[in-house]
Design an enzyme around this catalytic site. Structure first.
Site, PDB file in Angstrom:
ATOM      1  N   VAL A 134     -19.861   1.088  -2.823  1.00  7.37           N
ATOM      2  CA  VAL A 134     -20.123  -0.344  -2.614  1.00  7.37           C
ATOM      3  C   VAL A 134     -21.510  -0.556  -1.993  1.00  7.37           C
ATOM      4  CG1 VAL A 134     -19.330  -2.469  -1.524  1.00  7.37           C
ATOM      5  CG2 VAL A 134     -17.654  -0.797  -2.311  1.00  7.37           C
TER       6      VAL A 134
ATOM      7  N   GLY B 283     -23.668   2.680   5.467  1.00  9.02           N
ATOM      8  CA  GLY B 283     -22.819   3.275   4.428  1.00  9.02           C
ATOM      9  C   GLY B 283     -23.355   2.931   3.056  1.00  9.02           C
TER      10      GLY B 283
ATOM     11  N   GLY C 156     -22.356   4.346  -0.001  1.00  5.84           N
ATOM     12  CA  GLY C 156     -21.489   4.941  -1.019  1.00  5.84           C
ATOM     13  C   GLY C 156     -21.383   4.013  -2.214  1.00  5.84           C
TER      14      GLY C 156
ATOM     15  N   LYS D 156       0.859  -1.185   0.000  1.00  8.56           N
ATOM     16  CA  LYS D 156       0.000   0.000   0.000  1.00  8.56           C
ATOM     17  C   LYS D 156       0.890   1.228   0.000  1.00  8.56           C
ATOM     18  CE  LYS D 156      -4.553   0.556   0.360  1.00  8.56           C
ATOM     19  NZ  LYS D 156      -5.561  -0.365  -0.158  1.00  8.56           N
TER      20      LYS D 156
HETATM   21  P1  NAD Z   1     -17.504   5.437  -0.214  1.00  9.69           P
HETATM   22  O1  NAD Z   1     -16.680   6.531   0.343  1.00  9.69           O
HETATM   23  O2  NAD Z   1     -18.022   5.537  -1.605  1.00  9.69           O
HETATM   24  O3  NAD Z   1     -18.788   5.175   0.743  1.00  9.69           O
HETATM   25  C1  NAD Z   1     -18.736   5.209   2.122  1.00  9.69           C
HETATM   26  C2  NAD Z   1     -20.096   5.733   2.610  1.00  9.69           C
HETATM   27  O4  NAD Z   1     -20.139   5.640   4.036  1.00  9.69           O
HETATM   28  C3  NAD Z   1     -20.350   7.189   2.253  1.00  9.69           C
HETATM   29  O5  NAD Z   1     -21.596   7.317   1.620  1.00  9.69           O
HETATM   30  C4  NAD Z   1     -20.312   7.904   3.617  1.00  9.69           C
HETATM   31  O6  NAD Z   1     -21.166   9.030   3.677  1.00  9.69           O
HETATM   32  C5  NAD Z   1     -20.779   6.797   4.534  1.00  9.69           C
HETATM   33  N1  NAD Z   1     -20.414   6.981   5.933  1.00  9.69           N
HETATM   34  C6  NAD Z   1     -19.277   7.490   6.458  1.00  9.69           C
HETATM   35  N2  NAD Z   1     -19.338   7.508   7.799  1.00  9.69           N
HETATM   36  C7  NAD Z   1     -20.542   6.972   8.132  1.00  9.69           C
HETATM   37  C8  NAD Z   1     -21.181   6.700   9.356  1.00  9.69           C
HETATM   38  N3  NAD Z   1     -20.618   6.988  10.542  1.00  9.69           N
HETATM   39  N4  NAD Z   1     -22.409   6.131   9.342  1.00  9.69           N
HETATM   40  C9  NAD Z   1     -23.012   5.843   8.160  1.00  9.69           C
HETATM   41  N5  NAD Z   1     -22.438   6.072   6.960  1.00  9.69           N
HETATM   42  C10 NAD Z   1     -21.226   6.635   6.950  1.00  9.69           C
HETATM   43  O7  NAD Z   1     -16.639   4.114  -0.025  1.00  9.69           O
HETATM   44  P2  NAD Z   1     -16.811   2.706  -0.761  1.00  9.69           P
HETATM   45  O8  NAD Z   1     -15.895   2.629  -1.926  1.00  9.69           O
HETATM   46  O9  NAD Z   1     -18.262   2.410  -0.935  1.00  9.69           O
HETATM   47  O10 NAD Z   1     -16.203   1.729   0.348  1.00  9.69           O
HETATM   48  C11 NAD Z   1     -16.933   1.403   1.517  1.00  9.69           C
HETATM   49  C12 NAD Z   1     -16.059   0.557   2.434  1.00  9.69           C
HETATM   50  O11 NAD Z   1     -15.672  -0.634   1.754  1.00  9.69           O
HETATM   51  C13 NAD Z   1     -14.750   1.238   2.860  1.00  9.69           C
HETATM   52  O12 NAD Z   1     -14.438   0.819   4.161  1.00  9.69           O
HETATM   53  C14 NAD Z   1     -13.733   0.675   1.880  1.00  9.69           C
HETATM   54  O13 NAD Z   1     -12.421   0.675   2.434  1.00  9.69           O
HETATM   55  C15 NAD Z   1     -14.251  -0.745   1.712  1.00  9.69           C
HETATM   56  N6  NAD Z   1     -13.852  -1.362   0.444  1.00  9.69           N
HETATM   57  C16 NAD Z   1     -14.157  -0.775  -0.741  1.00  9.69           C
HETATM   58  C17 NAD Z   1     -13.771  -1.386  -1.927  1.00  9.69           C
HETATM   59  C18 NAD Z   1     -14.128  -0.782  -3.277  1.00  9.69           C
HETATM   60  O14 NAD Z   1     -14.015  -1.485  -4.294  1.00  9.69           O
HETATM   61  N7  NAD Z   1     -14.590   0.456  -3.347  1.00  9.69           N
HETATM   62  C19 NAD Z   1     -13.080  -2.599  -1.910  1.00  9.69           C
HETATM   63  C20 NAD Z   1     -12.806  -3.200  -0.665  1.00  9.69           C
HETATM   64  C21 NAD Z   1     -13.196  -2.566   0.507  1.00  9.69           C
END
Ligand code: NAD
Length: 347
Positions: free
Chosen positions: A185, A181, A183, A80
């Site tokens: 995913v 959450g 977002g 990373k």
């Molecule tokens: P993202 O930033 O698009 O979405 C995260 C969402 O969580 C946002 O909508 C945000 O407003 C919300 N959020 C933040 N704090 C919060 C809280 N206290 N309560 C409720 N909602 C809250 O991120 P993402 O890409 O959807 O990833 C989500 C998680 O999955 C992260 O932990 C990321 O590390 C993990 N992840 C993502 C991927 C990927 O392909 N994007 C792969 C593996 C793991």
């Protein structure tokens, strides 16, 4: 900070400190383990309050990538990079090209890609200096939100396997899932769950994202702090890490914890605590590996259909984790760690 002690604590092979005054680059690259292959893991840009915090974050995230790649059967190790900066103001060609030159110096020991705070444009700038970069224009990782969708698909399959383990059938119709959450995913996960007939309870701190899921999938919205105490079959953390901790454990009323967020357990012992409470935990790095599996398929020249087939193997992997946990009388979190460590030991 005693850097060598910190490397030992995480079992990390190499740490590269990058500093280029001309472009303003300050970054670290952590190569955790290359026994199975080159270290694969994205490049995060974040305004860390100190270099120490950036180093610890890189080491922790790189270790997670090693375990994730190993249990997913990938011939890659874990790494990373973190750039200390603000994506809103520091995302500049000179900075990413300087970072790219550091990646090139490593001659393929580390392959970088998109992570929190970085974009396809940033990867394109890195590619001017090195071939060891993914998620550039034209790659699977650059197609809208394809990687996030594949992550959600893997989590969905992991939820089905978990439901099968607990209830004896993988049918999700009329099961209730609480998703934290919404977002990139979380949205796709809600879509998969809704299409499978599950009832959704959802939360997000972003009102627009919350309303989108409520109107698209008939989900019931609750306040962020209320999500832990919902009576449901599955709690799916898809926002932050550390959400399974001493405070939230006392609130949970679910049968299964299975979601996309990285590092869901605040500490290792919380995996055992879930086990003692009779809550089945699908280890995060096993079920959220859809993104890295897609990136690996892309690097090897395969298309989206092949990548999706590979992501579908998450069902089998998670079933193996549960089976070993039951056979050995340990928590699934410990079973997944053992699986990863055995694979690395054999390499
Ligand atoms: P993202 O930033 O698009 O979405 C995260 C969402 O969580 C946002 O909508 C945000 O407003 C919300 N959020 C933040 N704090 C919060 C809280 N206290 N309560 C409720 N909602 C809250 O991120 P993402 O890409 O959807 O990833 C989500 C998680 O999955 C992260 O932990 C990321 O590390 C993990 N992840 C993502 C991927 C990927 O392909 N994007 C792969 C593996 C793991």
């Amino acid at each position: 900070m005693d850097i060598l002690k910190e490397l030992e604590r995480f079992g990390c092979e190499q740490l590269v400190i990058c500093r280029d005054p001309a472009s303003g680059l300050s970054a670290v690259i952590a190569i955790h383990n290359t026994k199975l292959g080159p270290a694969l893991g994205g490049c995060r840009m974040w305004p860390y309050a100190s270099a120490e915090l950036a180093v610890t974050d890189a080491l922790r995230l790189a270790k997670g990538m090693t375990y994730k790649a190993a249990v997913s059967g990938l011939r890659y190790g874990g790494g990373k990079a973190v750039i200390i900066g603000d994506p809103a103001t520091d995302s500049k060609e000179a900075l990413f090209r300087a970072f790219g030159r550091y990646v090139q110096h490593l001659q393929g020991r580390y392959i970088t890609g998109i992570d929190l705070g970085t974009t396809v444009q940033d990867m394109d700038w890195i590619q001017i200096e090195t071939e060891y970069v993914t998620d550039v224009t034209g790659s699977l990782g650059s197609f809208g939100e394809y990687t996030a969708e594949m992550t959600a698909y893997g989590v969905f399959l992991g939820i089905k396997a978990s439901v099968g383990n607990v209830f004896g059938s993988e049918i999700l119709k009329d099961m209730t899932a609480a998703v934290q959450g919404l977002g990139k995913v979380g949205f796709f996960l809600c879509r998969y769950l809704h299409e499978a007939g599950a009832q959704l309870i959802v939360t997000d701190i972003h009102e627009g994202r919350l309303n989108r899921v409520v109107s698209a999938f008939g989900a019931r919205a609750v306040a962020p702090a209320k999500i832990y105490g919902q009576v449901c079959d599955v709690f799916a953390p898809c926002a932050l890490g550390g959400v399974i901790n001493d405070q939230t454990l006392a609130l949970l009323k679910c049968k299964i914890v299975a979601g996309a967020a990285n590092n869901q357990l605040a500490e290792e012992r919380h995996g055992d605590a879930l086990h003692s409470l009779g809550i089945l935990y699908a280890p995060d790095y096993v079920i959220n590996a859809g993104g890295i599996i897609t990136t690996a398929a892309d690097l090897e020249g395969y298309d989206a259909a092949y990548a999706k087939q590979r992501v579908a193997h998450i069902s089998r992997t998670i079933a193996r984790v549960f089976h070993t946990a039951e056979a050995q009388g340990i928590a699934p979190s410990a079973s997944a760690d053992r699986m990863a460590e055995e694979l690395l030991g054999k390499a």
